[in-house]
Write an enzyme that holds these catalytic residues in place. Structure first.
Site, PDB file in Angstrom:
ATOM      1  N   ASP A 153       0.824  -1.210   0.000  1.00 52.58           N
ATOM      2  CA  ASP A 153       0.000   0.000   0.000  1.00 52.58           C
ATOM      3  C   ASP A 153       0.861   1.264   0.000  1.00 52.58           C
ATOM      4  O   ASP A 153       1.980   1.240  -0.495  1.00 52.58           O
ATOM      5  CB  ASP A 153      -0.953  -0.060   1.208  1.00 52.58           C
ATOM      6  CG  ASP A 153      -2.291   0.591   0.928  1.00 52.58           C
ATOM      7  OD1 ASP A 153      -2.296   1.792   0.614  1.00 52.58           O
ATOM      8  OD2 ASP A 153      -3.329  -0.092   1.015  1.00 52.58           O
ATOM      9  N   HIS A 226      -3.968   6.138   2.988  1.00 51.82           N
ATOM     10  CA  HIS A 226      -4.602   4.903   2.512  1.00 51.82           C
ATOM     11  C   HIS A 226      -4.019   3.660   3.201  1.00 51.82           C
ATOM     12  O   HIS A 226      -4.755   2.815   3.716  1.00 51.82           O
ATOM     13  CB  HIS A 226      -4.402   4.846   0.998  1.00 51.82           C
ATOM     14  CG  HIS A 226      -5.185   3.817   0.281  1.00 51.82           C
ATOM     15  ND1 HIS A 226      -4.706   2.551   0.066  1.00 51.82           N
ATOM     16  CD2 HIS A 226      -6.410   3.852  -0.293  1.00 51.82           C
ATOM     17  CE1 HIS A 226      -5.606   1.850  -0.617  1.00 51.82           C
ATOM     18  NE2 HIS A 226      -6.653   2.627  -0.846  1.00 51.82           N
ATOM     19  N   SER A 551     -11.066  -0.707  -1.531  1.00 51.73           N
ATOM     20  CA  SER A 551      -9.813  -0.647  -0.767  1.00 51.73           C
ATOM     21  C   SER A 551     -10.057  -0.921   0.709  1.00 51.73           C
ATOM     22  O   SER A 551      -9.178  -1.411   1.397  1.00 51.73           O
ATOM     23  CB  SER A 551      -9.197   0.747  -0.880  1.00 51.73           C
ATOM     24  OG  SER A 551      -8.527   0.908  -2.088  1.00 51.73           O
TER      25      SER A 551
END
Ligand SMILES: *[C@@H]1O[C@H](CO)[C@@H](O)[C@H](O)[C@H]1NC(C)=O
Ligand SMILES: *[C@@H]1O[C@H](CO)[C@@H](O)[C@H](O)[C@H]1NC(C)=O
Ligand SMILES: *[C@@H]1O[C@H](CO)[C@@H](O)[C@H](O)[C@H]1NC(C)=O
Ligand SMILES: *[C@@H]1O[C@H](CO)[C@@H](O)[C@H](O)[C@H]1NC(C)=O
Ligand SMILES: *[C@@H]1O[C@H](CO)[C@@H](O)[C@H](O)[C@H]1NC(C)=O
Length: 771
Positions: A153, A226, A551
């Site tokens: 990620d 994220h 996600s």
């Protein structure tokens, strides 16, 4: 564009810049596969590892191509990564001429131009039943287990409370990973929770990508948010009193809060598939048990051209469970990415938690939207839209430079969803002197909540339509917005419209996505440098933030897979996948079929939610499993008629048998996709399946079939009698087409096949498509 969530949009803008930058140079990064036997025969190398061979191959073409080139200073090829486990080959920056020379090298297999990927962004444990029930898996005896989740990620914020290691036993001795030093990151940032952290950027930089060290850390530290969010969702430790300014308050935790995390940072302001491939292989070699990837290509890549799919098959062969997000390009058909059958492909749906915002119109009508704004309600205020709010192209979207302060001052501004994030529109409205913002949309009923910096809310399509009817037909329309905090017990789950859909473009014989999991308005950890609105101008900080996307659903499944892995140490990745799929539910908390937010009042089909919504408690005791070995997947690829070159993408020591041993539909998959061409009448497909007993030693299962329209189904045998655990029994299922006329192409119908015993129901969805 409407469906793309915030983190993705942010990146998208940067991708475009990166793509333009990459296009302006004639050299490009390629992921090159070589035939190991030929290369090791033709090139001398006395050292054990592969890199000198790869260098020798590149040297040979540097020589050839510089002879051909007029200018003497032609740049030699540049080795970026040397791959030796998942594939034998390398990533290298090559000119077009060098690529041509390389293709003539004996032992060359393929060269794929490197690609950019997209990012696809605590209440969930309760909603999933991980906590609170008597059967709770969290109370099981082996919670102190050793499962390691590798998250690929944007990096991680190691100081976050979710990644502290209180109560954790020593790091498993088998762990071979490391905690790399870099900008604002040192080995001391790792602990018994965050046991590894690495960065991969060589291919991104070689492709012309830039890392601005004022905004991005050249290390595993997360500057985006994220990766911190997804890692804490998969395996964040328990954090009491987590909330976003009081919203969604409670104890935050990952799905498997005792699991270890290893972060592999591959996402920079742009990114490269060659880096992802290197990271996946490294993670497997480091010893992760689960790989979680909330990213994917812009559109589906054929499996043999998708290095992430190739690396995933390598991981599966090493016993690593791999889950990927399906993508946020729904609700159109054929939009799902990461669809290789060995991958768990995860869709996104809502939980029963919502953040209601009440919009009251001047005529008394009331609509419920959503917002994470925590301030006071607005008064009843004038509402402006389009040319009543400003001028210029895109004023209805409230694009920058379109709003006129004279027209919006003191008012609520309507902005149509699209082009910019809703929070950015709120910022523009506020700058222009507006008091509030209402985001309206066409099409779907998704309600992704945002932490606005002014009183603002989003409405679904049906509410938007009625609201706009009022606004456009009223001389001086008014509205007020009130914020109701957090509510629970809403109808759920509902499938998110943005969630990417099947059928599976690359393998029609496998239903994709596989399952759905919570991916709308998920509260999880944020880095200390990120505001909850994700706006740079917003100086507010919160330890937890809300994001939506596949996600977010993918790490839920990764964490649950870790739960299953710790309970069933000898289960293969396919067994874990089967358990999650055959126990998934399709009925919501109101006893109705799971709804699809794509169209008001519609139901989610298997092409939207796969087998259904994951149920970790049931999945831990599924009764029967459909197991698949890494070799089975190779035979499946043979059944897709992959030629030798294409097969060489996956392995260099496997040749498809001359005579096909199976048809694609025979892959021992826990679901059925059946495809008819033209007139289906009297055409029969027969598929074979084998189930393994992992439930009760002596048990009897009877088949129960819901036939999809247009087909008649026969299952032989229709009773399975098991005598012991681990016993395997096979059955055949025939699908006979009933349509006497040619059906419209791409129409589908759905049903299911379940094996039912006294205790268990082992269910597989059936999707029938006329192609
Ligand atoms: C790096 O980012 C900073 C802060 O946004 C900006 O001021 C600067 O111009 C950027 N540098 C480059 C070389 O782009
Ligand atoms: C959340 O906060 C509210 C108000 O302070 C409180 O009533 C509620 O019990 C809290 N919920 C949880 C799960 O802590
Ligand atoms: C396999 O198929 C690809 C794509 O059609 C083609 O380029 C390649 O030459 C084929 N290889 C063999 C060995 O037939
Ligand atoms: C379809 O199959 C059935 C049974 O096999 C047979 O009786 C029937 O004649 C067939 N119909 C056609 C149109 O082929
Ligand atoms: C096929 O599509 C046409 C046009 O959309 C529609 O009128 C017709 O009813 C469809 N036929 C079937 C068998 O679904």
């Amino acid at each position: 564009m409407m469906k793309i969530f915030k983190a993705m949009l942010l990146l998208l803008a940067i991708f475009i810049i990166a793509i333009i930058a990459a296009a302006s140079v004639d050299r490009q990064v390629y992921i090159v596969r070589l035939d190991k036997a030929k290369i090791t025969n033709n090139f001398i190398n006395s050292i054990g590892d592969s890199k000198p061979w790869h260098e020798a191959v590149l040297d040979s073409i540097a020589h050839v191509s510089s002879q051909q080139e007029q200018e003497s200073e032609a740049t030699p090829p540049e080795l970026v990564y040397s791959y030796e486990t998942a594939i034998f080959g390398f990533a290298a920056k090559l000119s077009a001429k060098q690529l041509e020379s390389l293709k003539r090298v004996d032992g060359f297999v393929s060269a794929i131009p490197d690609q950019m990927l997209r990012l696809h962004t605590t209440h969930s444990p309760q909603f999933l039943g991980l906590e609170g029930s008597k059967e709770s898996l969290w109370h099981s005896s082996n919670l102190q287990s050793d499962v390691i989740i590798g998250v690929i990620d944007t990096g991680i914020w190691p100081e976050h409370a979710s990644f502290q290691d209180h109560g954790m036993p020593p790091i498993p001795a088998r762990w071979k990973g490391t905690c790399e030093k870099g900008t604002k990151f040192s080995p001391s940032n790792c602990n018994k929770k965050l046991i590894g952290a690495r960065s991969f950027y060589k291919a991104y930089l070689a492709s012309g990508g830039k890392i601005n060290q004022t905004e991005e850390y050249l290390s595993p530290r997360d500057a985006d948010g994220h990766g911190t969010h997804t890692a804490s969702t998969a395996a964040g430790n328990l954090v009491a009193d987590a909330s976003l300014f009081g919203l969604a308050n409670g104890t935050a935790s990952g799905m498997r809060y005792s699991a270890r995390i290893a972060m592999y940072k591959v996402l920079w302001p742009g990114n490269s598939l060659a880096d992802v491939l290197a990271a996946m292989v490294q993670a497997v070699e480091d010893g992760v048990d689960v790989l979680s990837l909330s990213l994917g290509p812009e559109s589906p890549l054929p499996y043999y051209q998708d290095p992430a799919a190739v690396a995933a098959l390598f991981a599966i062969g090493e016993g690593v469970f791999v889950s990927f997000s399906a993508g946020n390009s729904g609700p159109g058909k054929y939009t799902a990415t990461n669809t290789a059958p060995w991958i768990m492909t995860v869709a996104a749906s809502t939980t029963d938690r919502s953040f209601p915002a009440i919009v009251k119109l001047g005529n008394g009508q009331v609509f419920e939207g959503t917002s994470l704004y925590t301030g006071k309600a607005t008064k009843q205020l004038p509402v402006v839209y389009g040319k009543n709010a400003g001028s210029g192209q895109g004023v209805e979207y409230c694009k920058a430079g379109t709003l006129n302060p004279k027209l919006v001052k003191g008012k609520i501004v309507i902005c149509v969803e699209g082009y910019l994030e809703d929070t950015e529109k709120g910022e523009l409205v506020k700058l222009a002197g507006g008091v509030g913002m209402l985001s309206v949309k066409k099409g779907d009923e998704d309600l992704n909540a945002n932490a606005h910096i002014l009183p603002a809310a989003s409405l679904g399509a049906s509410a938007s339509e009625s609201f706009m009817k009022y606004v456009l037909s009223t001389k001086l329309p008014t509205a007020s917005i009130a914020f109701k905090g957090t509510t629970y017990g809403n109808r759920a789950p509902m499938l998110a419209a943005f969630s990417s859909r099947g059928p599976n473009l690359l393998g029609l014989d496998v239903i994709k996505p596989d399952v759905t999991a919570p991916g709308v308005n998920i509260l999880a950890a944020l880095p200390a440098v990120i505001s909850p609105s994700f706006l740079k101008s917003d100086k507010r900080r919160a330890a937890f933030g809300v994001m939506s996307g596949t996600s977010m659903s993918c790490p839920h499944v990764s964490g649950i897979a870790a739960v299953l892995k710790s309970k069933h140490k000898n289960w293969s990745p396919a067994a874990i996948k089967s358990a999650l799929m055959t126990t998934a539910y399709t009925v919501d908390n109101r006893g109705k079929p799971i709804a699809d937010l794509a169209v008001h009042g519609s139901e989610a089909t298997p092409f939207a939610m796969g087998s259904g919504h994951v149920d970790p408690v049931k999945a831990s005791d599924p009764g029967l499993i459909y197991d698949i070995t890494a070799d089975d997947y190779l035979h499946y690829l043979c059944s897709l008629k992959y030629n030798a070159t294409q097969m060489a993408s996956f392995t260099d020591d496997f040749t498809c048998p001359k005579k096909a041993t199976m048809q694609p539909g025979d892959l021992n998959y826990p679901s059925f996709a059946v495809n008819f061409k033209g007139k289906a009448h009297n055409i029969t497909f027969m598929f074979k399946r084998t189930v393994t007993n992992v439930g009760i030693p002596r048990s009897i299962y009877k088949v129960s079939v819901e036939e999809p329209n247009g087909v008649s189904i026969i299952v032989k045998p229709n009773v399975l009698r098991f005598k012991k655990l681990g016993q395997k029994l096979s059955y055949k299922v025939s699908f006979m087409g009933l349509k006497t006329e040619k059906a419209n192409s791409s129409t589908s119908s759905f049903g299911s096949l379940a094996w039912v015993s006294e205790k268990y129901k082992v269910r597989s969805p059936i999707a029938l498509t006329w192609i």
